[in-house]
Design an enzyme around this catalytic site. Structure first.
Site, mmCIF file in Angstrom:
data_model
loop_
_atom_site.group_PDB
_atom_site.id
_atom_site.type_symbol
_atom_site.label_atom_id
_atom_site.label_comp_id
_atom_site.label_asym_id
_atom_site.label_seq_id
_atom_site.Cartn_x
_atom_site.Cartn_y
_atom_site.Cartn_z
ATOM 1 N N GLY A 140 0.826 -1.193 0.000
ATOM 2 C CA GLY A 140 0.000 0.000 0.000
ATOM 3 C C GLY A 140 0.864 1.247 0.000
ATOM 4 O O GLY A 140 2.010 1.232 -0.452
ATOM 5 N N CYS A 141 0.334 2.306 0.512
ATOM 6 C CA CYS A 141 1.022 3.590 0.559
ATOM 7 C C CYS A 141 2.327 3.486 1.346
ATOM 8 O O CYS A 141 2.347 2.983 2.463
ATOM 9 C CB CYS A 141 0.108 4.623 1.215
ATOM 10 S SG CYS A 141 0.893 6.201 1.517
ATOM 11 N N PHE A 142 3.409 3.982 0.769
ATOM 12 C CA PHE A 142 4.688 3.859 1.460
ATOM 13 C C PHE A 142 4.774 4.729 2.701
ATOM 14 O O PHE A 142 5.589 4.483 3.575
ATOM 15 C CB PHE A 142 5.892 4.055 0.553
ATOM 16 C CG PHE A 142 5.928 5.276 -0.334
ATOM 17 C CD1 PHE A 142 5.420 6.502 0.049
ATOM 18 C CD2 PHE A 142 6.519 5.173 -1.577
ATOM 19 C CE1 PHE A 142 5.483 7.602 -0.781
ATOM 20 C CE2 PHE A 142 6.605 6.282 -2.427
ATOM 21 C CZ PHE A 142 6.075 7.498 -2.019
ATOM 22 N N TRP A 143 3.929 5.741 2.824
ATOM 23 C CA TRP A 143 3.915 6.521 4.069
ATOM 24 C C TRP A 143 3.569 5.606 5.239
ATOM 25 O O TRP A 143 4.156 5.704 6.310
ATOM 26 C CB TRP A 143 2.894 7.643 4.005
ATOM 27 C CG TRP A 143 3.138 8.708 2.986
ATOM 28 C CD1 TRP A 143 4.296 8.983 2.320
ATOM 29 C CD2 TRP A 143 2.175 9.651 2.520
ATOM 30 N NE1 TRP A 143 4.121 10.037 1.466
ATOM 31 C CE2 TRP A 143 2.827 10.478 1.564
ATOM 32 C CE3 TRP A 143 0.848 9.892 2.806
ATOM 33 C CZ2 TRP A 143 2.183 11.516 0.912
ATOM 34 C CZ3 TRP A 143 0.201 10.924 2.165
ATOM 35 C CH2 TRP A 143 0.859 11.728 1.220
ATOM 36 N N CYS A 144 2.588 4.724 5.031
ATOM 37 C CA CYS A 144 2.153 3.796 6.086
ATOM 38 C C CYS A 144 3.239 2.785 6.399
ATOM 39 O O CYS A 144 3.571 2.550 7.567
ATOM 40 C CB CYS A 144 0.900 3.031 5.637
ATOM 41 S SG CYS A 144 -0.520 4.053 5.234
#
Length: 183
Positions: A13-17
């Protein structure tokens, strides 16, 4: 302790997460957000987000297997995202948000495949796991504004509603593995 660090690369998923989760663990170093698995060199964020390059948003980091094992990394990986949704994590939709393990060694490949088989056998998830296990490809660093995004933007809505629950989950399930600063 003179253990050589080993590289791991995950997309979920989102690399921020993903970055926010993995940078909190003892034995994990140099967590970096970027792109892998695509067709062009040095893809820009906008094109990756539009699904035009074939890359996944991913993280890559080094870990000390004397402190945290690859099996523990896999446990964290599968605990902090839904590996049963093809090209999707929550509201993030597209191949760039696929669930993927990019292995750097034959041991990582085997351990990943065996762990997925165990999860399937034990019916840990209600649906079939769609996580791809693929040999590591070139990894391109994301633009600087994506580095430590969660740590620098905790008041942002996405961070509060999407990332905070993941952080709370790892605090509950992996407390003994977290860096003291993140307890």
């Amino acid at each position: 302790m003179n253990t050589k660090l080993i590289t791991a690369t995950f997309a979920n998923g989102c690399f921020w997460c993903t970055e926010a989760v993995f940078q909190r663990f003892n034995g994990i170093y140099n967590v970096r957000s970027g792109y892998t698995g695509g067709a062009i060199k040095n893809p820009p964020y906008r094109e990756v987000c539009q699904g035009r390059t074939g890359h996944a948003e991913a993280i890559q980091f080094d870990y000390n297997p004397d402190i945290i094992t690859y099996l523990e990394l896999l446990q964290i990986f599968f605990t902090t995202h839904d590996p049963t949704t093809l090209n999707r994590q929550g509201n993030d939709v597209g191949t760039q948000y696929r669930s993927a393990i990019y292995y750097h060694t034959e041991d990582q490949r085997l351990e990943s495949e065996n762990f997925i088989a165990l999860l399937e056998k034990e019916k840990i998830f209600d649906s079939k796991i769609v996580t791809e296990v693929t040999e590591a490809k070139p990894f391109y660093l994301a633009e600087e504004e994506h580095s430590s995004y969660y740590n620098n933007n905790k008041q942002q809505g996405y961070c509060q509603f999407i990332i905070d629950p993941k952080i709370n989950k790892i605090k509950k399930l992996f407390q003994d593995k977290l860096q003291e600063a993140y307890l």
